[in-house]
Design an enzyme around this catalytic site. Structure first.
Site, PDB file in Angstrom:
ATOM      1  N   GLN A 253       0.251  -9.364  -5.895  1.00  0.00           N
ATOM      2  CA  GLN A 253      -0.228 -10.748  -5.973  1.00  0.00           C
ATOM      3  C   GLN A 253       0.673 -11.656  -6.807  1.00  0.00           C
ATOM      4  O   GLN A 253       0.556 -12.882  -6.726  1.00  0.00           O
ATOM      5  CB  GLN A 253      -1.645 -10.783  -6.543  1.00  0.00           C
ATOM      6  CG  GLN A 253      -2.710 -10.240  -5.612  1.00  0.00           C
ATOM      7  CD  GLN A 253      -2.924 -11.097  -4.381  1.00  0.00           C
ATOM      8  OE1 GLN A 253      -2.758 -12.314  -4.411  1.00  0.00           O
ATOM      9  NE2 GLN A 253      -3.308 -10.471  -3.277  1.00  0.00           N
TER      10      GLN A 253
ATOM     11  N   ASN B 110      -6.279  -9.235  -7.495  1.00  0.00           N
ATOM     12  CA  ASN B 110      -6.254  -9.941  -6.212  1.00  0.00           C
ATOM     13  C   ASN B 110      -7.530 -10.729  -5.941  1.00  0.00           C
ATOM     14  O   ASN B 110      -7.524 -11.686  -5.163  1.00  0.00           O
ATOM     15  CB  ASN B 110      -6.026  -8.945  -5.075  1.00  0.00           C
ATOM     16  CG  ASN B 110      -7.051  -7.818  -5.075  1.00  0.00           C
ATOM     17  OD1 ASN B 110      -7.122  -7.050  -6.031  1.00  0.00           O
ATOM     18  ND2 ASN B 110      -7.816  -7.703  -4.004  1.00  0.00           N
TER      19      ASN B 110
ATOM     20  N   CYS C  71      -9.009  -6.631   2.424  1.00  0.00           N
ATOM     21  CA  CYS C  71      -9.007  -5.221   2.808  1.00  0.00           C
ATOM     22  C   CYS C  71     -10.409  -4.625   2.828  1.00  0.00           C
ATOM     23  O   CYS C  71     -10.618  -3.543   3.359  1.00  0.00           O
ATOM     24  CB  CYS C  71      -8.127  -4.423   1.844  1.00  0.00           C
ATOM     25  SG  CYS C  71      -6.405  -4.955   1.872  1.00  0.00           S
TER      26      CYS C  71
ATOM     27  N   THR D 129       0.829  -1.206   0.000  1.00  0.00           N
ATOM     28  CA  THR D 129       0.000   0.000   0.000  1.00  0.00           C
ATOM     29  C   THR D 129       0.862   1.254   0.000  1.00  0.00           C
ATOM     30  O   THR D 129       0.594   2.209  -0.742  1.00  0.00           O
ATOM     31  CB  THR D 129      -0.932   0.006   1.230  1.00  0.00           C
ATOM     32  OG1 THR D 129      -1.873  -1.061   1.109  1.00  0.00           O
ATOM     33  CG2 THR D 129      -1.688   1.313   1.349  1.00  0.00           C
TER      34      THR D 129
ATOM     35  N   HIS E  48       4.423 -10.275   2.574  1.00  0.00           N
ATOM     36  CA  HIS E  48       3.538 -11.239   3.238  1.00  0.00           C
ATOM     37  C   HIS E  48       2.646 -12.007   2.270  1.00  0.00           C
ATOM     38  O   HIS E  48       1.919 -12.906   2.683  1.00  0.00           O
ATOM     39  CB  HIS E  48       2.701 -10.547   4.325  1.00  0.00           C
ATOM     40  CG  HIS E  48       1.539  -9.747   3.843  1.00  0.00           C
ATOM     41  ND1 HIS E  48       0.245 -10.209   3.905  1.00  0.00           N
ATOM     42  CD2 HIS E  48       1.471  -8.509   3.321  1.00  0.00           C
ATOM     43  CE1 HIS E  48      -0.578  -9.279   3.443  1.00  0.00           C
ATOM     44  NE2 HIS E  48       0.149  -8.241   3.076  1.00  0.00           N
TER      45      HIS E  48
END
EC number: 2.8.1.7
Length: 390
Positions: A179, A151, A325, A72, A201
């Site tokens: 992704q 995503n 999200c 982000t 992550h």
């Protein structure tokens, strides 16, 4: 009960090797990388070694790699930083209707500041047409941002072609590769990418560490101001343990990415074909072939995604109804809406995202568990009973 975790698009479990690399760093390489003494220099050496690994992984130069706090942050840095750097040249940015909110939100912010944004359409499988990009470019266009793969629905965009169009016009091209980084091959030179965002992550690394690739010569203002870290491109003391974990995750990905892509594609296609065959009025969302190896997004008529998710969770299976999200929102997915799905079908969607630990036995268990859940939920649905009478 052993849990089956199929929400890897939201986050992955850190690999044991990643955890060990981070623990070793926390124990031994704890110095501030900006310090000039030997403890600080050791931390600096670890960071620069990691930077070289990241650069080699995408065919970039080490000085083109910036460590950030997340995907982000990388997206925000690109969008706001390019806008501020080039506002004297133009105020027009091009993106797509199906981008992650980490791209849409900063674009909306810029629109409030007077910038103009064109959102390219997509077809009913999520693909963007390069000809639409050609038509949308104007003399005021300063940036094009198109995600590498979606995503939610997994569709892989024609990044090389889109980047070539931008390169010919002298316009910066950015791709959100959160992704795909570590899951699909990325060559920033061959793919005509000027700017790229990634996050650890999503590939069995830690949370709180991201990456921004910025091609040499790209003018971009930093999002954070303060110290001189990252050559004044991103102020803040570097997250050395996070960088160590990210580098280890990339090292692992480099050795197994091709093999895992083939294996996960086989499992993916098995789950898709079984559900389409066994569940009437089901549909696959996204492109059937040009999609992430680990992504399955399906809609089931007459049932709510949340009800399916909770029933699966009680059976020890973790899935998603869309992007993590936005999971707290009751609004239908903007991505599925852009495909032309009705609100009812959008609300009846599930996303399954596989990992290197997903097995054939787990896929078969998901199939045998989900199909009766859908049948049971439909039996309680007045709309389903109504159409069954017809």
């Amino acid at each position: 009960m052993d849990r089956i975790y199929l929400d890897n698009a939201a986050t992955t479990q850190p690999a044991p090797e990643v955890i060990e690399a981070m623990l070793s760093c926390l124990r031994k390489t704890y110095g501030n990388p900006s310090s000039l003494h030997s403890v600080g220099l050791e931390a600096r050496g670890l960071i620069e070694s990691a930077r070289r690994k990241m650069a080699a992984f995408i065919n970039a130069s080490p000085d083109e790699v910036i460590f950030t706090g997340s995907g982000t942050e990388s997206n925000n840095t690109v969008i706001k930083g390019i806008a501020l750097s080039l506002q004297d040249k133009g105020n027009h940015i091009i993106s797509t209707a199906i981008e992650h909110h980490a791209v849409h939100a900063p674009l909306s912010f810029l629109e409030e500041q007077g910038f103009k944004v064109t959102y390219l359409p997509n077809d009913d499988e999520g693909l963007v047409d390069p000809d639409d990009l050609k038509k949308a470019i104007s003399e005021k266009t300063i940036l094009v941002s198109v995600m590498h793969a979606n995503n939610e629905i997994g569709t892989i965009e024609p990044i090389r072609e889109l980047g070539a169009i931008c390169r010919e016009r002298g316009i910066y091209f950015h791709t959100d590769a959160v992704q795909t980084f570590g899951h699909l091959p990325i060559d920033v030179q061959e793919m005509n990418i000027d700017l790229l965002s990634a996050s650890a992550h999503k590939l069995y690394g830690p949370k709180g560490i991201g990456l921004l690739y910025a091609r040499k010569g790209v003018k971009i203002k930093p999002l954070l101001h303060g110290g001189d870290q990252e050559k004044r491109r991103r102020a803040s003391t570097e997250n050395t343990p996070g960088i160590a974990g990210f580098a280890k995750a990339v090292e692992l990905a480099a050795t197994e990415m091709e093999r895992e892509a083939l294996r996960q594609t086989r499992l993916r296609d098995r789950l898709i074909s079984a559900l389409l065959e066994l569940v009437p009025e089901s549909r696959l969302n996204g492109h059937p072939k040009l999609r992430l190896p680990n992504n399955i997004n399906m809609s089931f008529a007459y049932v709510e995604g949340e009800a399916m998710l909770l029933n699966l969770d009680m059976q020890g299976i973790s899935v998603s109804t869309g992007s993590a999200c936005t999971s707290a929102s009751l609004e239908p997915s903007h991505v599925l809406a852009a495909l032309g799905l009705t609100q009812e079908l959008s609300h009846g969607s599930l996303r399954f995202s596989l990992s290197r630990s997903t097995t054939e036995e787990e896929i078969e268990q998901v199939i045998s568990t989900l199909t009766p859940i859908i049948a049971q939920l439909r039996a309680m649905s007045p709309l389903y009973r109504k159409q069954a009478v017809k």
